[in-house]
Structures are given as structure tokens and as C-alpha cells.
Design an enzyme around this catalytic site. Structure first.
Site, mmCIF file in Angstrom:
data_model
loop_
_atom_site.group_PDB
_atom_site.id
_atom_site.type_symbol
_atom_site.label_atom_id
_atom_site.label_comp_id
_atom_site.label_asym_id
_atom_site.label_seq_id
_atom_site.Cartn_x
_atom_site.Cartn_y
_atom_site.Cartn_z
ATOM 1 N N GLU A 1 1.731 -5.205 -5.367
ATOM 2 C CA GLU A 1 0.626 -6.239 -5.484
ATOM 3 C C GLU A 1 -0.282 -5.947 -6.499
ATOM 4 O O GLU A 1 -0.940 -5.039 -6.838
ATOM 5 C CB GLU A 1 0.224 -6.260 -4.108
ATOM 6 C CG GLU A 1 1.183 -6.443 -3.017
ATOM 7 C CD GLU A 1 0.498 -7.086 -1.652
ATOM 8 O OE1 GLU A 1 -0.786 -6.881 -1.422
ATOM 9 O OE2 GLU A 1 1.115 -7.452 -0.600
ATOM 10 N N CYS B 1 0.733 -1.233 -0.006
ATOM 11 C CA CYS B 1 0.036 -0.056 0.030
ATOM 12 C C CYS B 1 0.733 1.125 -0.067
ATOM 13 O O CYS B 1 1.842 1.103 0.544
ATOM 14 C CB CYS B 1 -0.892 -0.172 1.266
ATOM 15 S SG CYS B 1 -2.160 1.233 1.335
#
Length: 887
Positions: free
Chosen positions: A402, A368
Site C-alpha cells: 500500500e 502491514c
């Protein structure tokens, strides 16, 4: 865990009732009503998400259609134009639950992980007894005869979840040449999925916290996305900021006009006086980690989520205010946080950060990433991305964010990827050293080959010439890069100087330990005398692995860590228990520890290790992973020990637990033949509010216990099976008139019969397909495959489970079709994935599995990783999937 709102089979194609339109009054306005609302002098269509009375006046929280959700706001009644027609929410669809046996909701998550091995190892997914086979040229050919090699236990009883994260930039749609395109990116795309997902019951806050324990930054609760923004404004340093989204700060802050956040320790206060007192006492002037990078503009600090839990959780709470669907705010232990700051006379001021898994099974280098709003549009986002790749270069790894990326997140990364790839090609062109392949580009930039190819194809830079693919620098790409360079010459450009990271060593998972000393790094060599050398021990010394891995990550002074030496009793049990209950351990490793404990728990006669092994298995029920917990219940049922019964009853009685786990616990009580649980099972079977999958499982478990205790059941003579698992129902009894495969198939598919009788036919067909070289094997497999058309998700998932036990190549086409059907229940797809894992030796199977590593369903993604680990085991030639022998 996977979303719980899969469509019900009976609802496919159902028409939704039309929305009602008309004129409204204050009394008739409801949540979900769409009305015209005044915004910036214009009337815009908006949906009412919440209603409150504030200071005696009605106020409405609205979302403007076709606007970014961060523009949602509270409005007063006078801003609603009730002279125009409004649209009330459509009435709810009628509940067809009683009519649909394929009802999913949470129950469709329930699935039996095929941790299922065979024969003399007491494992659930046994392989057939003895035969050899030649690999078919077409492994997906149903008619392929399977002369398999001497049977080993099929399945995973002898074994890491990947968390699929999407990225999204919040704050408007970026343009390809806009620096702000990479200023704010969250590794998610669940905001869109929230509206697309079918309705399901919301989690409670307690459930949500528990279910986030291993979810990384992935959204578990889709309703979390649409929560009403709860803070009006925050003050951080010299900036007052209006939050964009909901963040789970304590409820008492909802009524505060301004929340004060300390920009150094990130603690939060609702009162200025309290905040002033705190600031006088706060001694922190930089993030509480190691300063691993410093140049003339910025510094980077590396913070271990395990050692600085409070600070990292505060950081996640803060970032959630600006990320629509970030839910990582509780379990920060598996993550490292890299925080970028700028310096002045008052200290280091936070600019942005990115998080990174300590152990990423897929090699992701970002989970993130966020630039705080007050520091956006200054090029900091690009610095964060570049720094993540600089770390990958030092680690000598290829990195990637990701996946899957959302559209906006993908656009942000494309801007960076395009810039560095084009610059590299121009540099090589100037040096006269051509790029020979995408792999060459990737290794030079620490990017994965897939990301390189994705960028080249998106820029139309891959051409086909003279029977080969070549990379071409097009005029469009060159002109766009020139325009960007011109902007950089005017505005200036910040870059990360890689040579300044020369002293940085990868964190504990590799070969270094850092200690924070007033913001500086103490090199590894200075700590050499504090820790022993790490060697790979033998399997007989499992505890050494645990102890050494624990010593590599020193806890803070205020936190305690339980090591293997702290755990009483058998050292092997203690080491396996620690692995099983560790949320930072790869899921595949935890599964292998689980099946090691299962073998120890199931030993006959019982040994001093039996009860400690059962207790160790039950200790992992605190995990948030439904996939793991349902496997715990299965293993307890297969142990054959009454000591497991209280744990299983507790799982069934807990209505807050995932239906997948409760279904498996009910089946486990049936496998244990516990008559004392009949009352509980009947209550759950007869409860109309209970999940369908739990009710059906309780029905089967009751009939199994009653059959086992009946005189008729005791008198039945059963055919000796190749499989040592305790099945939900026994195969059909041996009689003078042996039923044929067509007869068994008719019983299997007859939905008017009780599930228990149909299950008996299912396991009778299974036994006719083992060993796989039996003349009846392929026909039996084909008969079982027709069960995938059954309306019951529980029934379909059991068919997939049986295929995992058989490991027969003829089952591959139906398993692949089931896994590929995204409308299928997640509990069925999950079981199909692991069944394919037991067929990992077959050509093409592993490639099929890898194609679902980024599946939207978390339980499917996790099962794919476990299945790939099983496939690796199948190819290894090892006798057992577990890490300790049961011989």
C-alpha cells in the site's frame, strides 16, 4: 477520515511565540519542557512527554531529540540535569476562531459528497436539461463553450475507499545491503505527519475505536502516535522483550512489571499464576487458520480476520507494541493475516506476519508487515515480502504494498525489488532471452510496472539511447549484487519455494473456501457439495448476490452472521441495507446502494418501501467513515420525509460525531423544513464552542425554515429550476428587474451579507448556467469560481458542490486548482474531487483525479475513488448512477 487540523486561513504566515528558556526546579517542570537528560553516560537533549509519581518518587517519560522514538523511556529525577538551562514549551497561539470564518478543525472535513444528480430523477447533482456538445480540444480552457449532449443527471447519484498506507521500518536506519532493512515494516508514515500536523483536539478512546472501523492500518488519530509507552516488558515464550511503543492493552496492565503473552493464542495476563493456569488449559499450538505453506524452515498460516476476530485483534495489539503508528486493532474483518512460524516439538512459534485486504480496490498485496523483534536480523522480513509476491503470482495479479511508502519502508522494499529484478535480468541474459520492457519484468515477478520503473530509475538502470529507453545493468549494480551473494554464501539464504503453493487457492473473494482441520487445508473439491454454484444474477435479484457472497465465507462456530434471509421485510431493501452497512464492501458499491435506497425513500406518494428505506439508510450511521455518514445525512434530507428527522437530530446532538456529518444533518433538517428543530438549530448556532462549519450551517438552515414558513416566502415566485435537489437556500425570486450576472456576483461575494442571501445568489447563478449552452452559462460559471476566494470553507465547498451539479467544462480549471491546493480545507477539496468526477467524460479529468489517489487526506482519497466511479458511470451512457430504477 482526514486529519482535522488543517491550517486556518487567517493563520497563514502567523509567527509563533518564542520558547522560554531558563533554569528549572522540580516544581516548574511541565510536559513539553526540554532538558538535558543523562543517557549512556552522556547528557542528551530530551523532551518530557509525561510525568508521574512512582513509589513516591517523581519520574519522567522523555523522548531524546534526534533519536528513534523506540528509545523513549522513564527516567528518575536524578537523571535530569537542572544545572543547565531548560526550554519550556512555547505559549499557545491566541484563538482566532471568532475572527476567522475559514476555521477548519473538524468542520473542514464536513463536505457534501457530490452524490448529486439531476432533473427528473430527484438527484442532487443534476445535469442541465437538454443540449449537445463537442469535446473541446483543451478541456481545461475556461472559455470552452459547452454544447453538451442531452442532459442526464450529473454526479454520482446513480455509486470504494482506498486506504492509503505508508510503510516504515522501525529499529534504526537500514543500509541498502543490510538484511535487517526489511525485517520490520509498517505500512505507515504518519509518525512524521503527527508532528507536522496542526494541533487538534484528541479523540476519546470510544471515538477512536469507532473511527478505525474502516481505516485499515491507517492512523486516524495523530495523537495516538505520540502516546507514552504503557507496558514495561512482555514475556513471550522464552523471550523477555521491552516494547517500543504504546499499545491499547487494558489500563490495568500499565502497572505490571511484566505482561505474559501466550505465544500460541496471544492472550495476555498480568499475573504469572494466571498465565500458568492458562498455559495448562490452552490447546492451541499453531495460528488458528489454514497452513498453506510448509518447507524445511517455516510454515505460513492464512487467518481470516472475520472468522478469528479475537486472535487477530490480539495479534494487532501485540504488533502495535513495535509499530509506532499502527492503529488496526479493532476492525479486522476486512483483512486476511498471513502468519509465518517455525516449528519444534512444542508447536508452531510465531515469527512475523503481514496483513492483506480481502478486496483491495488498488490491487495492493500487503497492508502491514512485521517481524517480531526476537526474530529480526535473520532474513525473515525478506521471506515475508517474497511470500506476498508468491501469492500474487498464484492469483495471477500484479501486487504492490500500500502506498505511499515512507522513506524507511521504501528502502526496505527497494532492497527486495533490486535483488529480484537484477537476478531476473542476469538470468535472461544467460538464457539469451532479453527483457523487452518494464511490463515484461513486472509480469514475471508479479510486480506493478510503477514499482519496476521506480526501482530501475533509482538504480540508474534506465538510459536513453537511439531515441528509445533501454535497461542497463551497470557495474555498480552488479558489484553490489555480488557482495550480497557473497554474504548469502556465508550466512545462508532462506527463500520461498513457489511450487509448494501449488495447492493453494485464493480465499473467498475468488473461487475457494478453506476449512481449518488441525492445521491442514481441505481442498475446494471436497466442499463442492456444500455450496451452490455462483452466478451473476440480474439487478432484479440483488438478494442473490448478497446470499451467495455470504455463503462463500463460513463463520466460526462461535460467531453468527446475518444473511439477507435473516432480515425482515422487502428483499430488495434488505439486500441494499446489507451492502450499505457492510464495512468490507467497496465504498463505491455502498454509495450506489445508498442512492438506490434514497430513491426508494423519496418516492411520492410514499410506498411500503419508504420507511424501511429510511431506516436502512440510518442504520449505516454506525460506520466510521465520515464521508459515508455525511452522505447518509444528505440523502435523508433529500427524502422529504419527516420519518428521517429523529435520526438527523440525533446526529446533530452527538458532539462526539464528526463535524462533517453534523453539518450535513443540520442542512438536511433545513431541507426538510422542520420547524420543530429550530430550537436545537439555534442552540448550536449560538454555541461559541461549536464547530464553525456547524454554526454556519445551522444559521442557513434556520433562515431557510423561517423563509419557507413566512408569508413573504410563500408569496415569492421562483424560477423553475433544472435541478430537482432541495437546496440549502432557494434561488432569488423572479422580479420585474432581473438581476444581471455582475449584480448576482456582487451579492455572492459580499461577506457583509448573511450567508443565506449569498447562497440565494449562488443558486441563481447556477440556474443561469443551465443548460450549458445558454449564452450566460460560461459567465455565470466564472462568477461562481470567484467564490473560491471566500474566507468561509463552508461557502467554498458549496461552490464546488454547485459545480458538480452543473458538470460544466468551464469549471474544470478552478476545480483542479482547488483540488491541487493541499492547504485548502479537506471538505472543499473533497467536494472539488467529486465535482470533477461528474465531468469524467472530459479529456484529462480522469488523469487529474488519479493523481490524488494517494492524497494525505483520507476524505479526499475516498472521494477520489468515488469520483472515479462516477467518471466511469459518465462514460458508460447509463441513465442512472443508482442500482435500482426510480422510474
Amino acid at each position: 477520515m482526514a486529519p482535522r487540523g488543517d491550517p486556518k486561513d487567517g493563520e497563514k504566515g502567523a509567527e509563533e511565540p518564542g520558547a522560554e528558556r531558563g533554569y528549572a526546579t522540580l516544581a516548574t517542570l511541565t510536559i513539553g519542557t526540554k532538558a538535558a537528560v543523562e543517557k549512556d553516560g552522556e547528557k542528551r537533549r530530551a523532551e518530557i512527554l509525561s510525568m508521574q509519581t512512582r513509589k513516591g518518587r517523581p519520574t519522567f517519560y522523555v523522548h531524546y531529540e534526534e533519536f528513534n522514538k523506540r528509545l523513549d523511556e522513564w527516567v528518575s529525577l536524578d537523571r535530569l540535569d537542572l544545572t543547565q538551562e531548560v526550554e519550556w514549551p512555547a505559549p499557545e497561539k491566541p484563538d482566532n476562531k471568532s475572527k476567522q470564518k475559514s476555521t477548519q478543525s473538524k468542520g473542514q472535513q464536513a463536505s457534501k459528497t457530490d452524490s448529486k444528480s439531476q432533473s427528473n430523477k430527484a438527484q442532487k447533482r443534476p445535469r442541465s436539461a437538454a443540449a449537445t456538445r463537442d469535446v473541446s480540444e483543451n478541456p481545461f480552457d475556461e472559455s470552452a463553450k459547452s454544447s453538451r449532449r442531452p442532459s442526464r443527471q450529473g454526479g454520482k447519484e446513480n455509486l470504494d475507499p482506498t486506504v492509503t498506507i505508508a510503510t516504515e521500518e522501525i529499529g534504526g536506519t537500514p543500509q541498502p545491503d543490510d538484511e535487517s532493512a526489511i525485517d520490520l515494516i509498517d505500512m505507515q508514515e504518519a509518525a512524521v505527519a503527527a508532528k507536522a500536523a496542526p494541533h487538534h483536539e484528541p479523540y476519546s478512546r470510544e471515538e477512536e475505536i469507532e473511527k478505525l472501523r474502516t481505516g485499515g492500518s491507517m492512523t486516524q488519530n495523530q495523537t495516538e502516535i505520540s502516546r507514552v509507552r504503557n507496558l514495561e516488558r512482555i514475556q513471550m515464550g522464552q523471550y523477555e522483550i521491552e516494547p517500543w511503543y504504546f499499545s491499547p492493552y487494558p489500563a490495568e496492565f500499565t502497572d505490571c512489571d511484566l505482561v505474559y503473552i501466550c505465544e500460541f493464542c496471544l492472550c495476555y495476563f498480568g499475573d504469572n499464576t494466571q498465565f500458568g493456569r492458562h498455559r495448562k488449559k490452552c490447546t492451541l499450538f499453531h495460528p488458528p487458520g489454514n497452513e498453506i505453506y510448509r518447507d524445511d524452515n517455516v510454515s505460513f498460516f492464512e487467518i481470516d480476520g472475520r472468522r478469528q476476530r479475537t486472535w487477530c485483534r490480539n495479534l494487532c495489539l501485540l504488533s502495535k507494541l513495535f509499530l509506532d503508528h499502527k492503529t488496526l486493532y479493532y476492525d479486522v474483518d476486512p483483512f486476511l493475516f498471513y502468519c509465518m512460524t517455525f516449528r519444534n516439538a512444542h508447536g508452531h512459534h510465531l515469527v512475523g506476519y503481514f496483513s492483506k485486504e480481502k478486496e483491495s480496490a488498488e490491487g495492493y498485496n500487503v497492508a502491514c508487515i512485521l517481524t517480531l523483534p526476537q526474530h529480526q536480523r535473520k532474513g525473515y522480513g525478506k521471506l515475508l515480502i517474497q511470500f506476498s509476491y508468491e501469492l500474487s503470482k498464484v492469483e495471477n495479479k500484479l501486487g504492490s504494498p500500500e502506498k505511499p511508502l515512507s522513506d524507511l519502508g521504501l528502502l526496505g522494499y527497494r532492497a527486495y525489488w533490486q535483488e529480484v529484478i537484477v537476478d531476473l535480468l542476469l538470468e535472461r541474459e544467460g538464457e539469451g532471452t532479453p527483457i523487452v520492457s518494464a511490463e515484461d519484468i513486472g509480469s514475471s515477478l508479479a510486480m506493478t510496472t510503477n514499482d519496476v520503473l521506480h526501482t530501475l530509475q533509482n538504480l540508474n538502470m534506465v538510459r536513453y539511447s537511439n531515441k528509445t529507453h533501454v535497461i542497463v545493468l551497470t557495474e555498480a549494480v552488479l558489484s553490489q549484487r555480488e557482495r550480497q551473494k557473497e554474504k548469502e554464501r556465508i550466512k545462508g539464504k532462506r527463500v520461498i519455494e513457489g511450487e509448494r503453493l501449488a495447492g493453494w487457492k485464493p480465499p473467498p473473494s475468488a473461487n475457494s473456501v478453506h476449512v481449518t482441520v488441525t492445521g491442514r487445508i481441505m481442498p475446494n473439491s471436497d466442499l463442492a457439495h456444500l455450496r451452490p454454484a455462483f452466478r451473476l444474477p440480474s439487478l432484479s435479484n440483488i438478494s442473490t448476490i448478497q446470499n451467495n457472497s455470504t455463503s462463500q465465507m463460513a463463520p466460526s462456530a462461535t460467531e453468527t452472521v446475518t444473511t439477507t434471509h435473516d432480515l425482515p421485510g422487502d428483499p430488495t431493501i434488505s439486500a441494499l441495507r446489507q451492502t450499505l452497512t457492510s464495512e468490507s464492501a467497496p465504498l463505491a458499491k455502498r454509495f450506489r446502494a445508498l442512492f438506490s435506497l434514497k430513491h426508494l425513500a423519496a418516492q411520492k406518494p410514499a410506498t411500503p418501501q419508504t420507511i424501511p428505506a429510511i431506516d436502512a439508510i440510518a442504520a449505516a450511521f454506525t460506520s466510521p467513515s465520515a464521508l459515508l455518514k455525511h452522505e447518509l445525512a444528505y440523502c435523508l434530507g433529500q427524502s422529504g420525509k419527516d420519518e428521517a428527522i429523529p435520526y438527523l437530530r440525533a446526529v446533530i446532538e452527538d458532539r462526539g460525531e464528526d463535524a462533517m456529518c453534523r453539518h450535513e444533518a443540520a442542512e438536511a433538517l433545513g431541507a426538510l423544513g422542520d420547524a420543530g428543530s429550530l430550537k436545537l438549530l439555534r442552540q448550536r448556532r449560538d454555541d461559541a464552542a461549536e464547530e464553525q462549519v456547524v454554526r454556519e450551517t445551522c444559521e442557513i438552515a434556520i433562515e431557510r425554515i423561517e423563509w419557507e414558513r413566512s408569508e413573504a416566502g410563500k408569496a415569492e415566485r421562483l424560477k423553475q429550476s433544472d435541478f430537482s435537489s432541495i437546496d440549502p437556500a432557494p434561488p432569488l425570486a423572479k422580479t420585474a428587474d432581473v438581476p444581471s450576472i455582475p449584480q448576482l456576483e456582487r451579492t455572492l461575494l459580499d461577506t457583509s451579507l448573511p450567508l443565506f442571501h449569498r447562497y440565494r445568489a449562488m443558486f441563481a447563478l447556477r440556474d443561469l448556467a443551465s443548460p450549458p449552452d445558454l449564452p450566460s452559462a460560461v459567465s455565470a460559471v466564472q462568477a461562481l469560481a470567484r467564490g473560491f476566494a471566500d474566507p468561509s470553507a463552508l461557502f467554498r465547498h458549496e461552490v464546488a458542490f454547485v459545480f458538480g451539479q452543473l458538470s460544466h467544462p468551464a469549471s474544470i480549471p478552478s476545480l483542479v486548482a482547488t483540488l491541487s491546493d493541499t492547504k485548502e480545507a479537506s471538505m472543499v477539496r473533497h467536494e472539488a474531487a467529486e465535482a470533477l468526477g461528474s465531468l469524467g467524460e472530459e479529456e484529462g479529468v480522469e488523469d487529474v483525479l488519479r493523481g490524488f489517489l494517494n492524497d494525505p487526506e483520507q476524505v479526499v482519497r475516498e472521494s477520489i475513488v468515488v469520483a472515479l466511479d462516477m467518471a466511469e458511470f459518465e462514460r458508460s451512457g447509463l441513465a442512472e448512477y443508482a442500482t435500482v430504477s426510480v422510474a
